[in-house]
Motif scaffolding. Structure first.
Motif, PDB file in Angstrom:
ATOM      1  N   LEU A   1     -36.129 -44.095  14.599  1.00 16.80           N
ATOM      2  CA  LEU A   1     -37.544 -44.291  14.901  1.00 16.80           C
ATOM      3  C   LEU A   1     -38.085 -45.551  14.238  1.00 16.80           C
ATOM      4  O   LEU A   1     -38.938 -46.247  14.803  1.00 16.80           O
ATOM      5  CB  LEU A   1     -38.344 -43.064  14.465  1.00 16.80           C
ATOM      6  CG  LEU A   1     -38.095 -41.804  15.303  1.00 16.80           C
ATOM      7  CD1 LEU A   1     -38.603 -40.560  14.580  1.00 16.80           C
ATOM      8  CD2 LEU A   1     -38.766 -41.935  16.664  1.00 16.80           C
TER       9      LEU A   1
ATOM     10  N   MET B   1     -37.052 -48.411  16.407  1.00 16.54           N
ATOM     11  CA  MET B   1     -37.881 -48.441  17.623  1.00 16.54           C
ATOM     12  C   MET B   1     -39.290 -48.932  17.303  1.00 16.54           C
ATOM     13  O   MET B   1     -39.915 -49.639  18.116  1.00 16.54           O
ATOM     14  CB  MET B   1     -37.911 -47.051  18.257  1.00 16.54           C
ATOM     15  CG  MET B   1     -36.548 -46.591  18.771  1.00 16.54           C
ATOM     16  SD  MET B   1     -36.542 -44.902  19.389  1.00 16.54           S
ATOM     17  CE  MET B   1     -37.469 -45.120  20.909  1.00 16.54           C
ATOM     18  N   TRP B   2     -39.792 -48.576  16.130  1.00 18.67           N
ATOM     19  CA  TRP B   2     -41.108 -49.077  15.694  1.00 18.67           C
ATOM     20  C   TRP B   2     -41.060 -50.594  15.540  1.00 18.67           C
ATOM     21  O   TRP B   2     -41.980 -51.302  15.961  1.00 18.67           O
ATOM     22  CB  TRP B   2     -41.485 -48.409  14.373  1.00 18.67           C
ATOM     23  CG  TRP B   2     -42.853 -48.729  13.856  1.00 18.67           C
ATOM     24  CD1 TRP B   2     -44.020 -48.039  14.125  1.00 18.67           C
ATOM     25  CD2 TRP B   2     -43.224 -49.795  12.978  1.00 18.67           C
ATOM     26  NE1 TRP B   2     -45.079 -48.616  13.466  1.00 18.67           N
ATOM     27  CE2 TRP B   2     -44.628 -49.702  12.756  1.00 18.67           C
ATOM     28  CE3 TRP B   2     -42.526 -50.818  12.359  1.00 18.67           C
ATOM     29  CZ2 TRP B   2     -45.325 -50.582  11.945  1.00 18.67           C
ATOM     30  CZ3 TRP B   2     -43.217 -51.711  11.548  1.00 18.67           C
ATOM     31  CH2 TRP B   2     -44.593 -51.591  11.346  1.00 18.67           C
TER      32      TRP B   2
ATOM     33  N   THR C   1     -35.187 -40.738  11.361  1.00 19.95           N
ATOM     34  CA  THR C   1     -36.141 -41.670  10.752  1.00 19.95           C
ATOM     35  C   THR C   1     -35.652 -43.113  10.892  1.00 19.95           C
ATOM     36  O   THR C   1     -36.447 -44.018  11.189  1.00 19.95           O
ATOM     37  CB  THR C   1     -36.352 -41.319   9.269  1.00 19.95           C
ATOM     38  OG1 THR C   1     -36.901 -40.001   9.168  1.00 19.95           O
ATOM     39  CG2 THR C   1     -37.297 -42.307   8.603  1.00 19.95           C
TER      40      THR C   1
ATOM     41  N   TYR D   1     -46.717 -43.259  17.431  1.00 17.49           N
ATOM     42  CA  TYR D   1     -45.992 -42.001  17.591  1.00 17.49           C
ATOM     43  C   TYR D   1     -44.642 -42.000  16.891  1.00 17.49           C
ATOM     44  O   TYR D   1     -44.131 -40.936  16.520  1.00 17.49           O
ATOM     45  CB  TYR D   1     -45.837 -41.664  19.070  1.00 17.49           C
ATOM     46  CG  TYR D   1     -44.973 -42.618  19.861  1.00 17.49           C
ATOM     47  CD1 TYR D   1     -43.643 -42.317  20.141  1.00 17.49           C
ATOM     48  CD2 TYR D   1     -45.493 -43.817  20.353  1.00 17.49           C
ATOM     49  CE1 TYR D   1     -42.854 -43.174  20.873  1.00 17.49           C
ATOM     50  CE2 TYR D   1     -44.711 -44.681  21.088  1.00 17.49           C
ATOM     51  CZ  TYR D   1     -43.392 -44.362  21.352  1.00 17.49           C
ATOM     52  OH  TYR D   1     -42.607 -45.227  22.078  1.00 17.49           O
ATOM     53  N   HIS D   2     -44.015 -43.165  16.686  1.00 17.38           N
ATOM     54  CA  HIS D   2     -42.752 -43.206  15.964  1.00 17.38           C
ATOM     55  C   HIS D   2     -42.929 -42.721  14.520  1.00 17.38           C
ATOM     56  O   HIS D   2     -42.093 -41.978  13.990  1.00 17.38           O
ATOM     57  CB  HIS D   2     -42.186 -44.629  15.953  1.00 17.38           C
ATOM     58  CG  HIS D   2     -41.868 -45.163  17.317  1.00 17.38           C
ATOM     59  ND1 HIS D   2     -42.676 -46.068  17.963  1.00 17.38           N
ATOM     60  CD2 HIS D   2     -40.842 -44.896  18.161  1.00 17.38           C
ATOM     61  CE1 HIS D   2     -42.149 -46.356  19.136  1.00 17.38           C
ATOM     62  NE2 HIS D   2     -41.043 -45.659  19.290  1.00 17.38           N
TER      63      HIS D   2
ATOM     64  N   TYR E   1     -43.519 -38.857  14.559  1.00 13.84           N
ATOM     65  CA  TYR E   1     -42.255 -38.128  14.754  1.00 13.84           C
ATOM     66  C   TYR E   1     -41.405 -38.152  13.490  1.00 13.84           C
ATOM     67  O   TYR E   1     -40.800 -37.142  13.107  1.00 13.84           O
ATOM     68  CB  TYR E   1     -41.459 -38.733  15.906  1.00 13.84           C
ATOM     69  CG  TYR E   1     -41.958 -38.378  17.288  1.00 13.84           C
ATOM     70  CD1 TYR E   1     -42.539 -37.143  17.547  1.00 13.84           C
ATOM     71  CD2 TYR E   1     -41.834 -39.274  18.347  1.00 13.84           C
ATOM     72  CE1 TYR E   1     -42.999 -36.818  18.811  1.00 13.84           C
ATOM     73  CE2 TYR E   1     -42.288 -38.961  19.617  1.00 13.84           C
ATOM     74  CZ  TYR E   1     -42.862 -37.727  19.847  1.00 13.84           C
ATOM     75  OH  TYR E   1     -43.310 -37.402  21.098  1.00 13.84           O
TER      76      TYR E   1
ATOM     77  N   GLU F   1     -41.125 -52.253  18.986  1.00 12.57           N
ATOM     78  CA  GLU F   1     -42.450 -52.303  19.613  1.00 12.57           C
ATOM     79  C   GLU F   1     -43.444 -53.101  18.769  1.00 12.57           C
ATOM     80  O   GLU F   1     -44.412 -53.647  19.301  1.00 12.57           O
ATOM     81  CB  GLU F   1     -42.971 -50.890  19.852  1.00 12.57           C
ATOM     82  CG  GLU F   1     -42.150 -50.127  20.891  1.00 12.57           C
ATOM     83  CD  GLU F   1     -42.858 -48.901  21.399  1.00 12.57           C
ATOM     84  OE1 GLU F   1     -44.051 -48.698  21.085  1.00 12.57           O
ATOM     85  OE2 GLU F   1     -42.206 -48.125  22.127  1.00 12.57           O
TER      86      GLU F   1
END
Length: 206
Positions: free
Chosen positions: A138, A141-142, A135, A167-168, A171, A145
């Motif tokens: 992700l 990464m969120w 988590t 999608y992050h 997931y 982006e």
């Protein structure tokens, strides 16, 4: 009173009658099949989600020609974070991610995270710490982006399809749901892992 030959109901229980190995009918709680189906569905989701992380690790390590071109893998001297973090063009952490791009510590943390999370989720062991680490990864990464942005730093459109639930997020929700449901016990090593003394004493390691 008529009784259905294959089922029996009372106010508290629902049974279906199925033949055993000898051919004699055996009463099986109807809810058992639903529970088994749910366990199998979560196990399948767990394995597929784990493979997402494992494949990312393998592709970035060996340059398998998908997201990472052949000859540009980690073992070839390439940086798993330089391209992605260096190209961040939106969001409040843009300059921070640029500073992290290609740093050895960032490469090692990222790759060890992909490997550890991938192995844990695929095998069903240590789902709780894997869900927490996944988590966090992700979420970063969120942020890189930055789906809420409509335009990049150069003014071009981001083509973001959703300002939040990309999608992050999906997931991360899947990881947390599987950890909460104990999805590692079906088609996985969850039960064996839970029997280890250190895991019995520290439930957050399950």
């Amino acid at each position: 009173m008529a009784v259905h030959p294959h089922s029996h109901r009372n106010p508290g229980f629902h049974f279906s009658f199925r033949p055993n190995r000898t051919g004699a009918p055996v009463a099986v709680p109807a809810g058992l099949d639903a529970h088994t189906a749910q366990a199998h569905a979560l196990a399948a989701l767990r394995i597929l989600t784990g493979f997402v992380f494992l494949w990312a690790f393998l592709d970035k390590t060996f340059g398998l020609g998908y997201a990472t071109a052949s000859g540009r893998g980690w073992i070839d001297g390439g940086s798993p974070t330089k391209g992605f973090l260096g190209s961040v063009a939106a969001g409040p952490m843009r300059s921070t991610f640029h500073a992290w791009a290609g740093a050895p510590w960032a490469d090692w943390l990222f790759m060890l995270g992909l490997l550890g999370i991938g192995v844990a989720v695929t095998t069903g062991a240590a789902l709780r710490p894997a869900a927490g680490a996944g988590t966090v990864m992700l979420a970063l990464m969120w942020l890189a982006e930055w789906p809420p942005a409509r335009h990049l730093a150069d003014g071009s459109p981001t083509m973001s399809t959703n300002p939040f639930a990309d999608y992050h997020v999906i997931y991360a929700a899947a990881l947390l749901a599987m950890a909460a449901a104990g999805a590692g016990t079906t088609w996985g090593l969850g039960r064996l892992w839970a029997r280890l003394p250190v895991v019995r004493d520290h439930s957050w390691l399950r």
